[in-house]
Scaffold this motif. Structure first.
Motif, PDB file in Angstrom:
ATOM      1  N   ILE A   1     -75.067  44.770  -5.289  1.00  0.00           N
ATOM      2  CA  ILE A   1     -75.865  43.987  -6.229  1.00  0.00           C
ATOM      3  C   ILE A   1     -75.829  42.517  -5.808  1.00  0.00           C
ATOM      4  O   ILE A   1     -74.748  41.948  -5.588  1.00  0.00           O
ATOM      5  CB  ILE A   1     -75.313  44.107  -7.665  1.00  0.00           C
ATOM      6  CG1 ILE A   1     -75.368  45.556  -8.146  1.00  0.00           C
ATOM      7  CG2 ILE A   1     -76.091  43.199  -8.606  1.00  0.00           C
ATOM      8  CD1 ILE A   1     -74.859  45.759  -9.566  1.00  0.00           C
ATOM      9  N   HIS A   2     -77.018  41.938  -5.699  1.00  0.00           N
ATOM     10  CA  HIS A   2     -77.130  40.496  -5.479  1.00  0.00           C
ATOM     11  C   HIS A   2     -77.823  39.924  -6.711  1.00  0.00           C
ATOM     12  O   HIS A   2     -79.050  39.962  -6.808  1.00  0.00           O
ATOM     13  CB  HIS A   2     -77.918  40.190  -4.202  1.00  0.00           C
ATOM     14  CG  HIS A   2     -77.175  40.590  -2.970  1.00  0.00           C
ATOM     15  ND1 HIS A   2     -76.391  39.714  -2.256  1.00  0.00           N
ATOM     16  CD2 HIS A   2     -77.038  41.792  -2.374  1.00  0.00           C
ATOM     17  CE1 HIS A   2     -75.818  40.358  -1.261  1.00  0.00           C
ATOM     18  NE2 HIS A   2     -76.189  41.620  -1.308  1.00  0.00           N
ATOM     19  N   TYR A   3     -77.022  39.464  -7.651  1.00  0.00           N
ATOM     20  CA  TYR A   3     -77.550  38.967  -8.933  1.00  0.00           C
ATOM     21  C   TYR A   3     -78.597  37.869  -8.680  1.00  0.00           C
ATOM     22  O   TYR A   3     -78.336  36.912  -7.938  1.00  0.00           O
ATOM     23  CB  TYR A   3     -76.376  38.438  -9.771  1.00  0.00           C
ATOM     24  CG  TYR A   3     -76.771  37.572 -10.935  1.00  0.00           C
ATOM     25  CD1 TYR A   3     -77.582  38.081 -11.947  1.00  0.00           C
ATOM     26  CD2 TYR A   3     -76.335  36.253 -11.044  1.00  0.00           C
ATOM     27  CE1 TYR A   3     -77.956  37.283 -13.029  1.00  0.00           C
ATOM     28  CE2 TYR A   3     -76.688  35.450 -12.109  1.00  0.00           C
ATOM     29  CZ  TYR A   3     -77.512  35.982 -13.094  1.00  0.00           C
ATOM     30  OH  TYR A   3     -77.883  35.179 -14.152  1.00  0.00           O
ATOM     31  N   ALA A   4     -79.789  38.041  -9.273  1.00  0.00           N
ATOM     32  CA  ALA A   4     -80.853  37.038  -9.102  1.00  0.00           C
ATOM     33  C   ALA A   4     -80.539  35.837  -9.989  1.00  0.00           C
ATOM     34  O   ALA A   4     -80.810  35.821 -11.194  1.00  0.00           O
ATOM     35  CB  ALA A   4     -82.209  37.638  -9.464  1.00  0.00           C
ATOM     36  N   VAL A   5     -79.969  34.836  -9.334  1.00  0.00           N
ATOM     37  CA  VAL A   5     -79.420  33.684 -10.027  1.00  0.00           C
ATOM     38  C   VAL A   5     -80.479  32.934 -10.850  1.00  0.00           C
ATOM     39  O   VAL A   5     -80.171  32.273 -11.836  1.00  0.00           O
ATOM     40  CB  VAL A   5     -78.781  32.771  -8.950  1.00  0.00           C
ATOM     41  CG1 VAL A   5     -78.556  31.367  -9.424  1.00  0.00           C
ATOM     42  CG2 VAL A   5     -77.500  33.404  -8.441  1.00  0.00           C
TER      43      VAL A   5
ATOM     44  N   PRO B   1     -81.110  42.526  -9.296  1.00  0.00           N
ATOM     45  CA  PRO B   1     -81.423  42.446 -10.720  1.00  0.00           C
ATOM     46  C   PRO B   1     -81.067  41.083 -11.294  1.00  0.00           C
ATOM     47  O   PRO B   1     -80.062  40.475 -10.906  1.00  0.00           O
ATOM     48  CB  PRO B   1     -80.516  43.525 -11.329  1.00  0.00           C
ATOM     49  CG  PRO B   1     -79.350  43.602 -10.400  1.00  0.00           C
ATOM     50  CD  PRO B   1     -79.881  43.310  -9.037  1.00  0.00           C
ATOM     51  N   GLY B   2     -81.913  40.593 -12.166  1.00  0.00           N
ATOM     52  CA  GLY B   2     -81.603  39.346 -12.879  1.00  0.00           C
ATOM     53  C   GLY B   2     -81.569  39.668 -14.357  1.00  0.00           C
ATOM     54  O   GLY B   2     -80.514  39.859 -14.960  1.00  0.00           O
ATOM     55  N   ARG B   3     -82.775  39.837 -14.913  1.00  0.00           N
ATOM     56  CA  ARG B   3     -82.935  40.058 -16.352  1.00  0.00           C
ATOM     57  C   ARG B   3     -82.073  41.209 -16.885  1.00  0.00           C
ATOM     58  O   ARG B   3     -81.427  41.081 -17.919  1.00  0.00           O
ATOM     59  CB  ARG B   3     -84.408  40.361 -16.603  1.00  0.00           C
ATOM     60  CG  ARG B   3     -84.807  40.362 -18.045  1.00  0.00           C
ATOM     61  CD  ARG B   3     -86.225  40.906 -18.216  1.00  0.00           C
ATOM     62  NE  ARG B   3     -87.200  40.403 -17.314  1.00  0.00           N
ATOM     63  CZ  ARG B   3     -88.079  39.429 -17.577  1.00  0.00           C
ATOM     64  NH1 ARG B   3     -88.064  38.856 -18.754  1.00  0.00           N
ATOM     65  NH2 ARG B   3     -88.962  39.044 -16.678  1.00  0.00           N
ATOM     66  N   SER B   4     -82.053  42.340 -16.162  1.00  0.00           N
ATOM     67  CA  SER B   4     -81.365  43.509 -16.711  1.00  0.00           C
ATOM     68  C   SER B   4     -79.851  43.315 -16.745  1.00  0.00           C
ATOM     69  O   SER B   4     -79.146  44.072 -17.409  1.00  0.00           O
ATOM     70  CB  SER B   4     -81.722  44.776 -15.920  1.00  0.00           C
ATOM     71  OG  SER B   4     -81.442  44.579 -14.547  1.00  0.00           O
ATOM     72  N   LEU B   5     -79.334  42.318 -16.061  1.00  0.00           N
ATOM     73  CA  LEU B   5     -77.891  42.067 -16.123  1.00  0.00           C
ATOM     74  C   LEU B   5     -77.516  41.057 -17.204  1.00  0.00           C
ATOM     75  O   LEU B   5     -76.413  41.094 -17.729  1.00  0.00           O
ATOM     76  CB  LEU B   5     -77.361  41.540 -14.775  1.00  0.00           C
ATOM     77  CG  LEU B   5     -77.335  42.482 -13.586  1.00  0.00           C
ATOM     78  CD1 LEU B   5     -76.552  41.860 -12.437  1.00  0.00           C
ATOM     79  CD2 LEU B   5     -76.719  43.830 -13.947  1.00  0.00           C
ATOM     80  N   ILE B   6     -78.437  40.140 -17.525  1.00  0.00           N
ATOM     81  CA  ILE B   6     -77.990  39.032 -18.370  1.00  0.00           C
ATOM     82  C   ILE B   6     -78.807  38.803 -19.643  1.00  0.00           C
ATOM     83  O   ILE B   6     -78.320  38.188 -20.589  1.00  0.00           O
ATOM     84  CB  ILE B   6     -77.915  37.727 -17.503  1.00  0.00           C
ATOM     85  CG1 ILE B   6     -77.356  36.518 -18.279  1.00  0.00           C
ATOM     86  CG2 ILE B   6     -79.264  37.353 -16.916  1.00  0.00           C
ATOM     87  CD1 ILE B   6     -75.932  36.629 -18.671  1.00  0.00           C
TER      88      ILE B   6
END
Ligand code: LLP
Length: 420
Positions: free
Chosen positions: A58-62, A277-282
């Motif tokens: 996972i590379h979190y979309a900052v 993923p960005g939104r679905s994590l935070i």
């Protein structure tokens, strides 16, 4: 151990990890973003479960939320990052993330950004044009540093989302047209200081019909398999982000369907996969707390004017986005239909239109739900308004993770010409 997420007690007070939300509003002031680390961890675990049978990272979309503590927490859980500017790179490094876990995406990296990222040993560049490749190649040769390059493919897929966040059609500025990919991939092999690492796609954000993911990934894999048959090395595929989340319903993103697609296509392959993923994590982990300034009634309408505004949450006016809004404590049982608006002098400054909500009074607190992603990061100082304070709740304790800038700070950034 308290419940995960935001919940109500028997007196109908809203809580997070055993802490009363109203007490946080009193302690820090409003508008106030509150993030629940428990929900962040839960989303991360569910996403990891979806990809644990493939070789995936996972590379979190900052860009979804670049608060240092949020990046740092995801880094601690094991995430790398997907970034689109050197500013985001510096934030990741400041948050303790290794550059070797950072993917540099974005359609307009400038030459200074490319040079800095190369010197700092970023994991890979996801590039979006042949012109960008030429620029990176020149800079890498001058510095004698190798750039790992992944081509972001434009699969010409319209994933039925809001047009401002749809990125997979050929009319958008994103990615490399399918038919040009093979020749550019070949070129990667001819240039010095360029190391081809694979292909990527990101077709947009807030996607619910996962057939679009299936088609995009299927086509990407076919293209990669074809390149391999031609003798090129394609070790990795980047599958982007974009999983839709439910702003109005209390449901988790459809990770199980996503898992099915990923396993179906990749369980038997040996591509190293990355996910952004960005939104679905935070998103779900954040709420924006705002205080009612006053009710205003006209012949035709009821307005609830609150102290948060489009400068804190621009999504409703920019994308017609829905965010659930609820009183932190329901003081009245009767419901009204109202526009919930901020103090900014624009008709577009609203947080909800024609919304059914319990009657509220001046000084009551409202929670604007699902505001962990693309809320605080899209803030502005319009109308000389300060930004919101941000707090994270971790292990049943609250921590301020971002101060609000003062009007003094804002004035200090400017210089006044001496007019004589
Ligand atoms: N990777 C790339 C290359 C992206 O451009 C994006 C989002 C992501 C990953 C993460 O997508 P996510 O999983 O968060 O959907 N401000 C808009 C969303 C813009 C998304 C931009 N790119 C909103 O508030 O809805």
């Amino acid at each position: 151990m308290s419940e995960i997420g935001f919940y109500r007690d028997e007196n109908d007070d809203l809580y997070v990890q055993g802490i009363k939300i109203s007490s946080l509003a009193e302690k820090y002031g409003t508008p106030l973003f509150i993030y629940d680390a428990g929900l962040m961890r839960q989303s991360y675990d569910i996403f990891m479960d979806a990809i644990n049978k493939v070789k995936g990272n996972i590379h979190y979309a900052v860009k979804a939320n670049d608060a240092l503590s949020i990046i740092s927490y995801f880094a601690k859980l094991g995430c790398g990052a997907d970034i689109v500017s050197i500013g985001e790179f510096e934030k990741c490094v400041a948050a303790g993330m290794s550059p070797q876990k950072i993917i540099f995406s974005g359609v307009g990296k400038d030459n200074n950004e490319i040079e800095l990222a190369l010197k700092n040993n970023v994991l890979q560049f996801n590039i979006e044009s042949e012109e960008e490749l030429n620029d990176i190649s020149k800079i890498a040769s001058r510095l004698k540093l190798t750039a790992n390059i992944c081509l972001r493919v434009n699969p010409d897929i319209a994933p039925k989302t809001h047009k401002k966040i749809s990125t997979g059609e050929k009319e958008t500025k994103f990615g490399i047209d399918f038919q040009n990919v093979v020749s550019i991939y070949e070129k990667l092999h001819q240039l010095d200081y360029i190391n081809p690492v694979g292909l990527g796609v990101h077709i947009g954000s807030q996607i619910f019909d996962f057939n679009f993911f299936y088609r995009a990934y299927f086509n990407l894999k076919k293209l990669a398999d074809d390149l391999k048959l031609r003798g090129y090395k394609v070790p990795a595929l980047d599958l982007g982000g974009g999983i839709g989340i439910h702003y109005s319903k209390n449901l988790k993103p459809d990770f199980s369907n996503y898992k099915k697609i990923v396993l179906d296509l990749f369980e038997k392959s040996d591509y190293q996969l990355s996910f952004e993923p960005g939104r679905s994590l935070i998103a779900e982990a954040g709420v924006l707390i705002t205080k009612v300034i006053r009710n205003k009634k006209t012949k035709d309408k009821h307005f609830i004017i609150v102290d948060a505004a489009m400068n804190n949450l621009i999504r409703p006016t920019l994308y017609d986005a829905y965010h659930k809004i609820e009183p932190i404590k329901k003081t009245s049982k009767s419901e009204i239909i109202a526009d919930i608006v901020g103090p900014i002098c624009e008709t577009g400054d609203f947080l909800a239109l024609d919304r059914k909500i319990n009657k509220v009074n001046s000084s009551d607190l409202l929670a604007i739900r699902t505001t962990g992603a693309y809320a605080s990061v899209m803030k502005s100082n319009y109308n000389a308004r300060k930004d919101a304070i941000e707090v994270m709740v971790y292990n049943e304790k609250d921590f301020r993770i971002k101060k609000s800038e003062t009007i003094k700070d804002m004035i200090a950034k400017e210089e006044i010409i001496i007019f004589d």
